[in-house]
Design a protein around this motif. Structure first.
Motif, short mmCIF file in Angstrom:
data_model
loop_
_atom_site.label_atom_id
_atom_site.label_comp_id
_atom_site.label_asym_id
_atom_site.label_seq_id
_atom_site.Cartn_x
_atom_site.Cartn_y
_atom_site.Cartn_z
N PRO A 170 0.79 -1.24 0.00
CA PRO A 170 0.00 0.00 0.00
C PRO A 170 0.82 1.29 0.00
CG PRO A 170 -0.84 -1.53 1.65
CD PRO A 170 0.42 -2.12 1.10
N ALA A 221 -1.33 7.92 -3.42
CA ALA A 221 -2.77 7.70 -3.53
C ALA A 221 -3.09 6.72 -4.67
CB ALA A 221 -3.49 9.03 -3.75
N LEU A 229 -2.30 3.26 -3.38
CA LEU A 229 -3.30 2.89 -2.37
C LEU A 229 -4.59 2.43 -3.05
CD1 LEU A 229 -3.03 5.67 0.36
CD2 LEU A 229 -2.61 3.23 0.68
N LYS A 230 -5.02 3.19 -4.06
CA LYS A 230 -6.27 2.87 -4.75
C LYS A 230 -6.24 1.46 -5.32
CE LYS A 230 -9.24 3.68 -8.65
NZ LYS A 230 -10.01 2.51 -8.31
N TYR A 261 -9.30 0.59 -3.23
CA TYR A 261 -10.04 1.76 -2.73
C TYR A 261 -10.73 2.47 -3.89
CZ TYR A 261 -7.89 2.12 1.98
OH TYR A 261 -7.50 1.93 3.27
N TRP A 300 -11.40 6.24 -5.55
CA TRP A 300 -10.52 7.41 -5.59
C TRP A 300 -10.72 8.27 -4.35
CZ3 TRP A 300 -6.30 7.42 -8.09
CH2 TRP A 300 -6.18 6.74 -9.29
N ALA A 330 -8.85 6.65 -1.49
CA ALA A 330 -7.40 6.78 -1.66
C ALA A 330 -6.93 8.19 -1.35
CB ALA A 330 -7.01 6.39 -3.09
N GLY A 384 -4.70 8.81 1.71
CA GLY A 384 -3.32 8.98 1.30
C GLY A 384 -2.87 10.37 0.96
#
Length: 188
Positions: free
Chosen positions: A86, A131, A134-135, A140, A142, A145, A149
């Protein structure tokens, strides 16, 4: 200074800034999913002091050391799984962040205002890379994220951008005066 000594000096300087990033990575404030760490301060300092090309090389060295398993990432972690996990997007972002931050300064002036602009742009690059990863890694949306993030790091990121600008310019000036910093880019 001959070519060999110049190359050696560049290698040593890039190694020092990769090590600085590893050290500052251990200063963390744990929050869910992505901790606040000193890594981004180190990236800003690196780019402000040694510029785009060598700043990016230092961050590549940092990422490669961590990928090889050396515990240089936040929380004394290492291994390719961190880069693929992540928080890996932030580390990948450090490379472009260092390059763009240094490039902005090289193309403008080494003033506190320009350094702050350059380091703020760099902060945003790191957060965007983080981000995005992370997505996809955590599946996740948007909004999730960005909420996880990016937003929690804006205020502390601006503080680190200021510190990287102020300290980076001061250290850079001293290193240039002492002739310890090769002329990678135009002088201040």
């Amino acid at each position: 200074m001959n070519y060999t000594n110049s190359k050696l000096r560049v290698i040593i300087i890039c190694g020092i800034f990769a090590a600085l990033t590893a050290i500052l990575a251990q200063i963390t404030i744990p929050i869910p999913v992505v901790p606040i760490s000193g890594q981004t301060l180190a990236v800003g300092l690196t780019a402000t002091i040694i510029g785009s090309r060598y700043g990016a090389i230092a961050m590549i060295c940092y990422a490669l050391l961590g990928a090889a398993g050396v515990p240089v990432f936040a929380g004394l972690k290492g291994g390719a799984q961190i880069l693929l996990g992540p928080t890996g997007g932030y580390i990948f972002g450090f490379i472009l962040t260092a390059y763009v931050t240094g490039l902005i300064l090289e193309k403008t002036k080494y003033t506190l205002t320009m350094a702050m602009i350059a380091n703020t742009v760099g902060m945003l690059i790191t957060l965007i890379f983080g981000a995005i990863q992370l997505k996809f890694v955590l599946d996740y949306t948007w909004a999730q994220a960005i909420g996880t993030g990016v937003f929690p790091f804006i205020v502390v990121g601006l503080i680190k951008a200021f510190l990287a600008s102020w300290l980076g310019l001061a250290v850079r000036k001293r290193l240039l005066q002492a002739k310890l910093l090769p002329q990678f880019h135009k002088a201040a």
